[in-house]
Design a protein around this motif. Structure first.
Motif, PDB file in Angstrom:
ATOM      1  N   THR A 178       0.861  -1.116  -0.260  1.00 52.06           N
ATOM      2  CA  THR A 178      -0.130  -0.334  -0.232  1.00 52.06           C
ATOM      3  C   THR A 178       0.586   1.604  -0.036  1.00 52.06           C
ATOM      4  N   LEU A 179       1.870   1.381   1.429  1.00 52.38           N
ATOM      5  CA  LEU A 179       3.122   2.472   0.779  1.00 52.38           C
ATOM      6  C   LEU A 179       3.686   2.353  -0.365  1.00 52.38           C
ATOM      7  N   ALA A 180       3.088   1.704  -1.355  1.00 55.35           N
ATOM      8  CA  ALA A 180       4.310   1.558  -2.364  1.00 55.35           C
ATOM      9  C   ALA A 180       3.687   2.633  -2.963  1.00 55.35           C
ATOM     10  N   ALA A 181       2.587   1.439  -3.380  1.00 59.03           N
ATOM     11  CA  ALA A 181       1.545   1.950  -4.390  1.00 59.03           C
ATOM     12  C   ALA A 181       1.280   3.417  -4.525  1.00 59.03           C
ATOM     13  N   TYR A 182       1.062   3.894  -3.649  1.00 59.99           N
ATOM     14  CA  TYR A 182       0.275   5.525  -3.382  1.00 59.99           C
ATOM     15  C   TYR A 182       1.570   6.550  -2.776  1.00 59.99           C
ATOM     16  N   HIS A 183       3.301   5.830  -2.828  1.00 62.22           N
ATOM     17  CA  HIS A 183       3.486   6.856  -2.525  1.00 62.22           C
ATOM     18  C   HIS A 183       5.198   6.186  -3.265  1.00 62.22           C
ATOM     19  N   PRO A 184       5.154   6.398  -4.514  1.00 59.21           N
ATOM     20  CA  PRO A 184       6.044   5.873  -5.455  1.00 59.21           C
ATOM     21  C   PRO A 184       7.538   6.776  -5.602  1.00 59.21           C
ATOM     22  N   ASP A 185       7.919   8.191  -5.123  1.00 64.26           N
ATOM     23  CA  ASP A 185       8.558   8.738  -5.640  1.00 64.26           C
ATOM     24  C   ASP A 185       9.532   8.459  -3.534  1.00 64.26           C
ATOM     25  N   GLN A 186       9.031   7.960  -2.140  1.00 62.72           N
ATOM     26  CA  GLN A 186       9.063   7.478  -1.590  1.00 62.72           C
ATOM     27  C   GLN A 186      10.094   5.960  -1.822  1.00 62.72           C
ATOM     28  N   PHE A 187       9.386   5.548  -2.350  1.00 60.93           N
ATOM     29  CA  PHE A 187       9.459   4.000  -2.493  1.00 60.93           C
ATOM     30  C   PHE A 187       9.883   2.906  -3.913  1.00 60.93           C
ATOM     31  N   SER A 188      10.537   2.568  -4.126  1.00 63.10           N
ATOM     32  CA  SER A 188      11.225   1.961  -5.192  1.00 63.10           C
ATOM     33  C   SER A 188      11.420   0.609  -5.295  1.00 63.10           C
ATOM     34  N   PHE A 189      10.857   0.819  -3.772  1.00 60.62           N
ATOM     35  CA  PHE A 189      11.211  -1.124  -3.520  1.00 60.62           C
ATOM     36  C   PHE A 189       9.251  -2.077  -2.747  1.00 60.62           C
ATOM     37  N   ALA A 190       9.706  -2.410  -2.791  1.00 60.14           N
ATOM     38  CA  ALA A 190       8.173  -3.246  -1.882  1.00 60.14           C
ATOM     39  C   ALA A 190       8.258  -4.943  -1.991  1.00 60.14           C
TER      40      ALA A 190
END
Length: 329
Positions: A178-190
């Motif tokens: 969920t975090l990666a889906a909505y915050h792609p600038d923060q998370f490049s990997f999940a």
């Protein structure tokens, strides 16, 4: 639907680690990092610095359904912090968030509007009257991780706020995606280990309801109303196109639900087998969904043995490490 609920609810008695946590000493390599949340008050994380001292490579490790206020299960029950820092990756372990799914809740957890009235030990329905985090205030974990923790790590430690990694087990696996889906600038990997990645499937909401009552006495209806936009927003099966479109590098894993020789044959093993079977069905459904979307940004890992326990999640981190290392910073 009724049959599905009857089958799934008993399996959801503990939608995270099934073995009792041991009273382990904190890892001396880590240190406490406090950050204020406007909604939740002071929140503690544990931070482990990369061996080479870099501040560019950062990963967040999310706990499971029974996440305590003391230390993350990742620190308490595994040695992954040392492994990750040896790979020159900084590790952040947010503490707490029991039953939260690391999302922003609709309201503080309560049943028919009643405030918590006392304390309860152990697990079971008596937890619904107990006090606890997220009951006198509204959980806002997504906002905390994406905004307050992220920028405090940047301003106070110099950590890179972009192209981070995030992974978790069970509830934390769902939260990581969920975090990666909505915050792609923060998370490049999940990464998701034994995650519940198809929460709108028949019976899943009621299974989660049973698990959240057992894990601290939380009300799923306080998290998100049934079948509305807020609920669908946190369903990886639903938001899968975002992960494809952002080209987020994903590591998706679940065990076979078959125990290994070291597991023995006891109540914890049986419960762990059932929980992992449920996670495997959810994870396979997510795999099919991503494949139908033509996504090629995913590594799937389905070991031949593995139940819902820390032994297998720790092993999965070691398998994931090269992919994580190549896709952050």
């Amino acid at each position: 639907m009724g049959v599905a609920v009857a089958l799934l609810a008993p399996l959801a008695v503990a939608l995270s680690d099934v073995a009792p946590r041991v009273a382990a000493a904190p890892n001396p390599a880590g240190f406490d990092f406090w950050v204020d949340s406007p909604e939740m008050g002071p929140i503690r994380s544990r931070v482990f610095r990369a061996k080479d001292g870099n501040t560019n490579r950062v990963v967040y490790a999310l706990d499971g359904m029974r996440a305590p206020e003391t230390h993350s299960g990742w620190e308490n029950d595994t040695n992954i912090a040392n492994a990750l820092t040896d790979w020159n990756i900084n590790v952040v372990m947010p503490i707490g968030g029991m039953s939260s799914f690391y999302t922003d809740w609709n309201a503080p957890s309560s049943f028919v509007g009643l405030p918590p009235t006392g304390s309860s030990s152990g697990s079971g329905a008596l937890n619904v009257i107990s006090e606890g985090p997220g009951k006198s205030y509204r959980y806002a974990w997504e906002t905390f991780i994406n905004q307050h923790l992220r920028w405090a790590l940047n301003s106070r430690l110099g950590f890179n706020p972009n192209r981070n990694g995030v992974f978790g087990l069970s509830m934390g696996g769902s939260g990581a995606l969920t975090l990666a889906a909505y915050h792609p600038d923060q998370f490049s990997f999940a990464g998701s280990y034994s995650g519940y990645l198809n929460i709108s499937a028949p019976g899943m909401r009621e299974g989660i309801r049973a698990g959240m009552i057992d894990a601290g006495g939380y009300n799923v209806d306080s998290m998100a109303p049934p079948w509305g936009p807020q609920w669908l927003r946190m369903d990886p099966f639903v938001f899968a196109p975002l992960l494809r479109d952002h080209n987020t590098r994903l590591w998706i894993s679940a065990g076979s639900a078959l125990p290994g020789p070291a597991d023995g044959f006891n109540g914890n093993t049986i419960n762990g087998m059932g929980l992992e079977a449920l996670a495997l069905v959810n994870t396979r459904a997510f795999q099919v969904r991503m494949m139908t979307l033509g996504a090629n940004n995913v590594t799937y890992s389905f070991p031949a043995t593995g139940i819902h326990s820390w032994t297998y999640w720790e092993a999965e981190v070691y398998r994931m490490l090269p992919d994580l290392s190549a896709n952050i910073g």
